[in-house]
Design an enzyme around this catalytic site. Structure first.
Site, short mmCIF file in Angstrom:
data_model
loop_
_atom_site.label_atom_id
_atom_site.label_comp_id
_atom_site.label_asym_id
_atom_site.label_seq_id
_atom_site.Cartn_x
_atom_site.Cartn_y
_atom_site.Cartn_z
N GLY A 269 20.94 85.00 69.46
CA GLY A 269 19.72 84.26 69.79
C GLY A 269 19.09 83.69 68.54
N ASP B 22 -0.77 85.97 70.62
CA ASP B 22 -0.09 84.76 71.10
C ASP B 22 0.60 85.05 72.44
OD1 ASP B 22 1.06 82.25 71.32
OD2 ASP B 22 2.76 82.75 70.01
N GLY C 274 15.26 81.26 67.03
CA GLY C 274 14.06 80.50 67.29
C GLY C 274 13.58 79.81 66.03
N GLY C 275 12.34 79.39 66.06
CA GLY C 275 11.78 78.66 64.92
C GLY C 275 11.60 79.53 63.71
N GLU C 276 11.40 80.84 63.91
CA GLU C 276 11.12 81.73 62.78
C GLU C 276 12.37 82.40 62.24
OE1 GLU C 276 7.44 84.69 61.73
OE2 GLU C 276 8.47 85.00 63.61
N GLY C 277 13.39 82.60 63.07
CA GLY C 277 14.60 83.27 62.60
C GLY C 277 15.64 83.39 63.68
N VAL D 127 18.70 86.02 65.71
CA VAL D 127 18.93 87.40 66.11
C VAL D 127 20.43 87.64 66.16
CG1 VAL D 127 18.54 89.14 67.89
CG2 VAL D 127 16.80 87.41 67.46
N LYS E 27 16.76 90.89 63.52
CA LYS E 27 16.13 89.59 63.43
C LYS E 27 16.00 89.22 61.96
CE LYS E 27 12.03 86.89 64.71
NZ LYS E 27 10.75 86.85 65.45
#
Length: 743
Positions: free
Chosen positions: A19, A140, A21-24, A26, A38
């Site tokens: 997996g 969030d 996303g924008g931050e890192g 997995v 992560k």
């Protein structure tokens, strides 16, 4: 594969990427199936690294059950900077969006129902409660944080963004999704400077629950009453809850067309939404996670299953299934379970061809036809006599009382008034004077109509008129005596008339009194006796008539003929069961293509397709106005959406036509499992019911005659006794009349 180190300096071997996303990204950890790693794309500030270290050190079993909480830190070198962390592996979990979005649910989880979604809401609330119990704040809140298992177990990811307080140091949540941010924080530009509260989280929790229960609808997204659509952030900022019961709010914004009504929810859940989305709720007063858990548990226990479609479950206080009503309007949220009818066809045929072994129906039916009605039992009823009319009495007895009428009245009327010869002369002279006065008056007045008179002539005229008046009015003493005589005669006539009327009335009253004192008591006695005899006869006639009606109702052919007719009809229905079953099954197959086409168009969501010239903003405008799927599209519906002119409306109509051409009919799925079961049960139930009816009712025809004979004996005795009594009463009445009526 990369090798990293944990906080203890032990090696951690990374596996394949699962997996990102924008931050890192997995990755799997090779040494275990229960954890994952992560790894951030960029180096994080020291405070962020410390935050992850603190979170890993404060990890607990309760947090690990509901979140992908940091378990340990990861470093490129032993004791180096934190570049990521180890967390529980959530492989096998699905995005929350796949469950509550109707389009995704159809593709990935078509058989889940509303109870499943309520359970997800309940477990999300439980996760919030666990996180809040540790004094952490999510911050969030948004659907992307949550993953769900096939058993409704929920897991929160991206926990490193949570707000953590440790040793009075706050590690804030620096991000926020605008559509899920509370109204009081909508104008915030830098979340790193905001201290989030549990009440802020409670807004996001209520919004998530609304999102899930209401099939992906946003509570602040609706049809604005202004000239143009309102942006969602502005609607949130102004507390414009589109489904509010508040009248002032309803005047500004209304739910989108074809959206689910909040009336499908219990009052408790509705009040929770009102409270969470209102301005008063922002004052640390929104429903908490623990309150939501209790309310959702109660809601889940109050669900009722639809009789028609197994995936339809709804609040048991509702009178009918709301999901079926929505489907009738062309909106499908929960899908029927389809199956291949060919797998069940042999069973279906054999089920209908079952034969009853208790009785030979051909033989039984011939027996029914051979039975004939014995007809009504013969009995002769006496003709019902006409009611005896009372004869008028002969009142000749009144002649006995003629002697009480006086031959002559005491008062006599005065005779004609006579005048003497002298009086007649005086009356004649009076008449002459009156004539002369009238003539004088007319001859005096007449010249003034034709000529204009001078003053002297006018004075003479007035004197002559006065003279005429005096002559007309003059009465001598003899005249006055005659007038007095006339008046006395008139008064005598009036007095005599009054006295005669009084005397007549007294005489009449005396006559009636004598009659009543002698004749009427006798007549009253006779009349009472006659009425008593007539009443007895009338009562017996009515009783005889009632017995006759009982006889006709109990011993006519209606019962026999009705039973035979019903059994004949039942036998014909029994013979046609298989033909009727096949005909209905054929009708279902004919209708199946239309049903599949409608189902396909209702399940083709606009948001799932790229349509040239129709971007996210226009799609949202369509969504707000109730146009979600291909079947919603029409020239009228699209044209009224703001921003859609003739060009874009035609684009949507062309896309709908394109979707229609992509439809492919599937004959093997023409009938659903529930439809098949209902059809099968319907005809098996009909077959068994007809068998029981034919068996139980066939003996009824033979019993009718026996019942008639038993009732005949009882009624015959009653009728004979009554007829004898009636005849005797008639003789008594005739004899009474002969002796006593004509007295």
């Amino acid at each position: 594969m990369a090798t990293l180190f944990n906080s203890n300096g032990s090696k951690v071997q990374l596996g394949k990427k699962i997996g990102g996303g924008g931050e890192g990204n997995v990755y799997k950890i090779i040494s275990t199936d229960k954890t994952a790693a992560k790894i951030w794309h960029e180096k994080k500030p020291k405070k962020k690294q410390n935050k992850i270290t603190i979170m890993a050190e404060s990890s607990s079993d309760s947090l690990r059950k509901v979140t992908a909480w940091p378990l340990d830190t990861l470093h490129k070198t032993k004791g180096g900077d934190v570049i990521g962390f180890i967390m529980p592996d959530i492989t096998g979990y699905n995005k929350l969006h796949d469950f509550y979005n109707p389009s995704n649910r159809k593709k990935k989880h078509p058989n889940i129902d509303w109870e499943f979604l309520i359970s997800i809401c309940r477990n999300i609330a439980a996760s919030f409660a666990t996180i809040h119990a540790k004094n952490h704040v999510i911050g969030d809140v948004n659907p992307g944080l949550i993953f769900v298992s096939n058993k409704t177990v929920t897991k929160f990811v991206d926990c490193d963004s949570f707000q953590i307080i440790h040793n009075k140091i706050t590690y804030p949540c620096r991000v926020g999704v605008q559509n899920f941010t509370p109204p009081e924080l909508q104008k915030t530009k830098d979340f790193s400077k905001v201290l989030r509260t549990k009440n802020h989280d409670n807004f996001g929790l209520a919004l998530l629950i609304f999102h899930i229960l209401m099939m992906g609808r946003h509570p602040f997204s609706g049809v604005y009453s202004g000239n143009s659509d309102m942006e969602l952030r502005v609607s949130i900022q102004k507390y414009l809850y589109a489904y509010s019961s508040n009248t002032s709010t309803r005047l500004k914004i209304k739910p989108p067309p074809k959206s689910i009504s909040v009336d499908m929810l219990p009052n408790e859940i509705q009040s929770f939404f009102e409270k969470a989305f209102s301005q008063s709720g922002s004052l640390f007063n929104r429903p908490t996670a623990k309150e939501w858990i209790k309310a959702l548990d109660r809601f889940r226990s109050q669900l009722k299953k639809c009789r028609s479609i197994s995936t339809h479950k709804y609040y048991n206080k509702l009178t009918s299934c709301p999901w079926c009503l929505l489907e009738n309007k062309g909106v499908t949220y929960f899908y029927k379970k389809s199956f291949n009818i060919n797998k069940y066809w042999d069973g279906a045929q054999s089920a209908i061809s079952l034969k009853i072994t208790k009785i030979n129906f051909n033989q039984e039916f011939n027996k029914i036809k051979s039975l004939a009605s014995p007809g009504p039992t013969k009995i002769t009823f006496p003709s019902l006599f006409k009611p005896c009319k009372e004869k008028p009495f002969n009142l000749t007895i009144l002649n006995t009382y003629k002697e009480i009428i006086p031959k002559q009245l005491k008062t006599q009327m005065p005779g004609q008034l006579f005048f003497s010869a002298d009086e007649k002369k005086i009356l004649k002279k009076r008449k002459g004077r009156k004539f002369q006065s009238i003539f004088l008056f007319l001859t005096t007045i007449a010249p003034s109509y034709y000529f204009s008179l001078n003053i002297k002539a006018q004075v003479t005229q007035i004197l002559l008129v006065v003279l005429a008046f005096i002559l007309f009015s003059y009465k001598s003493s003899k005249d006055k005596k005659i007038d007095k005589k006339k008046k006395e005669h008139t008064n005598q006539k009036k007095q005599a008339t009054v006295e005669l009327l009084i005397q007549n009335k007294q005489i009449k009253s005396e006559i009636v009194g004598r009659i009543n004192s002698t004749r009427l008591p006798i007549l009253s006695t006779i009349k009472s006796a006659e009425l008593k005899l007539n009443k007895g006869i009338s009562s017996n006639k009515n009783n005889l008539k009632n017995l006759k009606n009982q006889w006709e109702s109990n011993f006519n052919d209606t019962s026999f003929n009705t039973t035979q007719k019903n059994l004949t009809s039942s036998y014909k229905k029994y013979k046609n069961i298989k033909l009727d079953y096949n005909a209905e099954l054929h009708t279902i197959n004919i209708k199946a293509k239309d049903d599949q086409f409608n189902y396909y168009m209702q399940s083709t969501y606009i948001n799932d397709w790229k349509i040239k010239g129709i971007g996210p903003k226009k799609k949202r405008g369509l969504y707000i106005h109730g146009i979600q799927v291909a079947s919603d599209i029409s020239s009228w519906a699209v044209d009224r959406v703001p921003g859609f002119g003739e060009k874009h409306t035609q684009t949507m109509l062309d896309w709908k036509y394109q979707m229609e051409n992509l439809f492919v009919f599937s004959p093997n799925n023409a009938i659903t499992l529930s439809q098949y079961k209902r059809l099968k049960n319907k005809y098996l139930k009909l077959k068994l019911g007809l068998e029981r009816k034919i068996i139980n009712e066939s003996d009824k025809l033979e019993q009718i005659n026996k019942q008639r004979l038993q009732k005949n004996d009882k009624l015959t005795d009653s009728i004979n006794k009554l007829m004898h009594k009636l005849a005797q009463d008639e003789i008594n009445l005739e004899e009474f009349k002969r002796k006593y009526i004509n007295i």
